[in-house]
Design a protein around this motif. Structure first.
Motif, PDB file in Angstrom:
ATOM      1  N   ALA A 133       1.875  -1.424  15.039  1.00  0.00           N
ATOM      2  CA  ALA A 133       3.435  -1.776  14.647  1.00  0.00           C
ATOM      3  C   ALA A 133       3.229  -2.902  13.596  1.00  0.00           C
ATOM      4  N   ALA A 134       2.413  -4.067  14.142  1.00  0.00           N
ATOM      5  CA  ALA A 134       2.240  -5.292  13.381  1.00  0.00           C
ATOM      6  C   ALA A 134       1.434  -4.845  12.175  1.00  0.00           C
ATOM      7  N   LEU A 135       0.391  -4.166  12.022  1.00  0.00           N
ATOM      8  CA  LEU A 135      -0.341  -3.669  10.981  1.00  0.00           C
ATOM      9  C   LEU A 135       0.539  -3.030   9.859  1.00  0.00           C
ATOM     10  N   LEU A 136       1.518  -1.944  10.366  1.00  0.00           N
ATOM     11  CA  LEU A 136       2.502  -1.385   9.449  1.00  0.00           C
ATOM     12  C   LEU A 136       3.292  -2.365   8.777  1.00  0.00           C
ATOM     13  N   ALA A 137       3.770  -3.328   9.706  1.00  0.00           N
ATOM     14  CA  ALA A 137       4.831  -4.170   9.061  1.00  0.00           C
ATOM     15  C   ALA A 137       4.344  -5.031   8.198  1.00  0.00           C
ATOM     16  N   ASP A 138       2.905  -5.482   8.253  1.00  0.00           N
ATOM     17  CA  ASP A 138       2.356  -6.290   7.264  1.00  0.00           C
ATOM     18  C   ASP A 138       2.002  -5.551   6.160  1.00  0.00           C
ATOM     19  N   ALA A 139       1.624  -4.528   6.361  1.00  0.00           N
ATOM     20  CA  ALA A 139       1.338  -3.550   4.823  1.00  0.00           C
ATOM     21  C   ALA A 139       2.836  -3.470   4.169  1.00  0.00           C
ATOM     22  N   LEU A 140       3.863  -3.084   4.847  1.00  0.00           N
ATOM     23  CA  LEU A 140       5.378  -2.895   4.098  1.00  0.00           C
ATOM     24  C   LEU A 140       5.580  -4.200   3.432  1.00  0.00           C
ATOM     25  N   ARG A 141       5.400  -5.502   4.265  1.00  0.00           N
ATOM     26  CA  ARG A 141       5.611  -6.740   3.940  1.00  0.00           C
ATOM     27  C   ARG A 141       4.744  -7.048   2.516  1.00  0.00           C
ATOM     28  N   ARG A 142       3.686  -6.854   2.589  1.00  0.00           N
ATOM     29  CA  ARG A 142       2.822  -7.150   1.405  1.00  0.00           C
ATOM     30  C   ARG A 142       3.059  -6.360   0.154  1.00  0.00           C
ATOM     31  N   LEU A 143       3.292  -4.870   0.418  1.00  0.00           N
ATOM     32  CA  LEU A 143       3.709  -4.183  -0.605  1.00  0.00           C
ATOM     33  C   LEU A 143       5.113  -4.742  -1.351  1.00  0.00           C
ATOM     34  N   ALA A 144       5.857  -4.952  -0.740  1.00  0.00           N
ATOM     35  CA  ALA A 144       7.137  -5.518  -1.268  1.00  0.00           C
ATOM     36  C   ALA A 144       7.113  -6.596  -1.747  1.00  0.00           C
ATOM     37  N   ALA A 145       6.192  -7.620  -1.431  1.00  0.00           N
ATOM     38  CA  ALA A 145       5.752  -8.862  -2.115  1.00  0.00           C
ATOM     39  C   ALA A 145       5.249  -8.712  -3.348  1.00  0.00           C
ATOM     40  N   ARG A 146       4.553  -7.473  -3.534  1.00  0.00           N
ATOM     41  CA  ARG A 146       4.040  -7.205  -5.037  1.00  0.00           C
ATOM     42  C   ARG A 146       5.032  -6.501  -5.572  1.00  0.00           C
ATOM     43  N   GLY A 147       6.099  -6.099  -5.045  1.00  0.00           N
ATOM     44  CA  GLY A 147       7.093  -5.578  -5.981  1.00  0.00           C
ATOM     45  C   GLY A 147       7.294  -4.190  -5.887  1.00  0.00           C
ATOM     46  N   LEU A 148       6.667  -3.480  -4.851  1.00  0.00           N
ATOM     47  CA  LEU A 148       6.634  -2.076  -4.649  1.00  0.00           C
ATOM     48  C   LEU A 148       7.450  -1.631  -3.794  1.00  0.00           C
ATOM     49  N   VAL A 149       8.248  -0.715  -4.104  1.00  0.00           N
ATOM     50  CA  VAL A 149       9.100   0.095  -3.109  1.00  0.00           C
ATOM     51  C   VAL A 149       8.184   1.336  -2.453  1.00  0.00           C
ATOM     52  N   ALA A 150       7.801   0.806  -1.080  1.00  0.00           N
ATOM     53  CA  ALA A 150       6.964   1.840  -0.490  1.00  0.00           C
ATOM     54  C   ALA A 150       7.450   2.314   0.928  1.00  0.00           C
ATOM     55  N   ARG A 151       6.855   3.494   1.182  1.00  0.00           N
ATOM     56  CA  ARG A 151       6.994   3.738   2.766  1.00  0.00           C
ATOM     57  C   ARG A 151       5.628   3.849   3.298  1.00  0.00           C
ATOM     58  N   ALA A 152       5.503   3.854   4.560  1.00  0.00           N
ATOM     59  CA  ALA A 152       4.197   3.985   5.376  1.00  0.00           C
ATOM     60  C   ALA A 152       4.108   4.478   6.447  1.00  0.00           C
ATOM     61  N   ALA A 153       3.176   5.103   7.005  1.00  0.00           N
ATOM     62  CA  ALA A 153       2.961   5.804   8.412  1.00  0.00           C
ATOM     63  C   ALA A 153       1.569   5.766   8.990  1.00  0.00           C
ATOM     64  N   LEU A 154       1.314   5.771  10.244  1.00  0.00           N
ATOM     65  CA  LEU A 154       0.168   5.919  10.993  1.00  0.00           C
ATOM     66  C   LEU A 154       0.041   7.218  11.570  1.00  0.00           C
ATOM     67  N   ALA A 155      -1.007   7.889  11.561  1.00  0.00           N
ATOM     68  CA  ALA A 155      -1.161   9.225  12.386  1.00  0.00           C
ATOM     69  C   ALA A 155      -2.791   9.108  12.672  1.00  0.00           C
ATOM     70  N   LEU A 156      -3.014  10.596  13.327  1.00  0.00           N
ATOM     71  CA  LEU A 156      -4.671  10.544  13.565  1.00  0.00           C
ATOM     72  C   LEU A 156      -5.164  11.359  12.503  1.00  0.00           C
ATOM     73  N   THR A 157      -4.375  11.876  11.301  1.00  0.00           N
ATOM     74  CA  THR A 157      -4.845  12.720  10.492  1.00  0.00           C
ATOM     75  C   THR A 157      -4.219  12.249   8.964  1.00  0.00           C
TER      76      THR A 157
END
Length: 234
Positions: A133-157
């Motif tokens: 959850a923290a990794l996912l939050a970090d990814a979304l936070r850093r993408l937003a800081a770069r000015g990118l509107v993004a969604r992200a998810a984690l799964a096995l495949t």
């Protein structure tokens, strides 16, 4: 002594930059969202055999009724004040390639998911960030800081992560044994024509497909070779 411990289950991070072309245009212009030209309806257009077509639209254009994929003439009928700029798909791809290298901060392997996504293998890396959850939050936070509107998810495949990033809840994490049944059939990365056929058959969710005998689906899609045109492959 031989190490008999099993390797960690693979975990894939899917990132979808929902407005990549518009975000990149805005960054090139030195604008923040809703600032300057971006405060007014604007579209990036691509030339086609039938005339200019909207390749991407900003939020103001979307609110005014303009839609990606529409012909410019039709969009201007709904939104006469629509401003246009040329779409640069080659520039978008180069930007995505650079972003894929940058995304290796979350895992040692990354791949492009054109035209606007990335896949990152984060197997065994989540503990470095305090958990998935923290990794996912970090990814979304850093993408937003770069000015990118993004969604992200984690799964096995990669397929499951892609499905959740595009159609799941915000910040979805899929574990072994979890189901994708409630997602729409489009989450199987099917093309629009195949999705339309399934919907006309009453098969709107992934879970609906499990109630159909495989031979019946095989007969209906037997001539479809491309994975995006055949739900049995997906």
């Amino acid at each position: 002594m031989m190490d008999t411990s099993s390797p960690p289950a693979r975990r894939i991070l899917a990132i979808w930059c929902r407005q990549l072309a518009i975000d990149r245009w805005r960054l090139a212009e030195g604008l923040r969202a809703g600032e300057g030209e971006d405060a007014h309806p604007l579209a990036l257009i691509a030339d086609t055999a039938h005339g200019p077509r909207l390749a991407a639209v900003n939020s103001a254009a979307l609110e005014a009724g303009a839609r990606t994929g529409a012909m410019l003439a039709d969009a201007r009928a709904l939104c006469p004040e629509l401003a246009v700029r040329p779409h640069d798909p080659a520039g978008d791809l180069a930007f995505l390639e650079a972003l894929a290298l940058w995304a290796q901060r979350w895992g040692p392997w990354s791949a492009l998911d054109p035209p606007d996504g990335l896949l990152v293998d984060v197997t065994g890396a989540a503990h470095l960030f305090g958990g998935e959850a923290a990794l996912l939050a970090d990814a979304l936070r850093r993408l937003a800081a770069r000015g990118l509107v993004a969604r992200a998810a984690l799964a096995l495949t990669a397929g499951a992560a892609w499905a959740l990033a595009h159609y799941g809840r915000e910040g979805a994490i899929l574990h072994s044994g979890d189901s994708l049944d409630e997602l729409p059939v489009a989450a199987l990365r099917l093309d629009p024509a195949t999705t339309l056929v399934l919907r006309r058959l009453g098969l709107k969710r992934i879970g609906d497909l499990s109630g159909i005998a495989r031979p019946a689906l095989a007969r209906r899609f037997r001539s479809a070779r491309a994975p995006a045109a055949n739900p049995l492959v997906r």
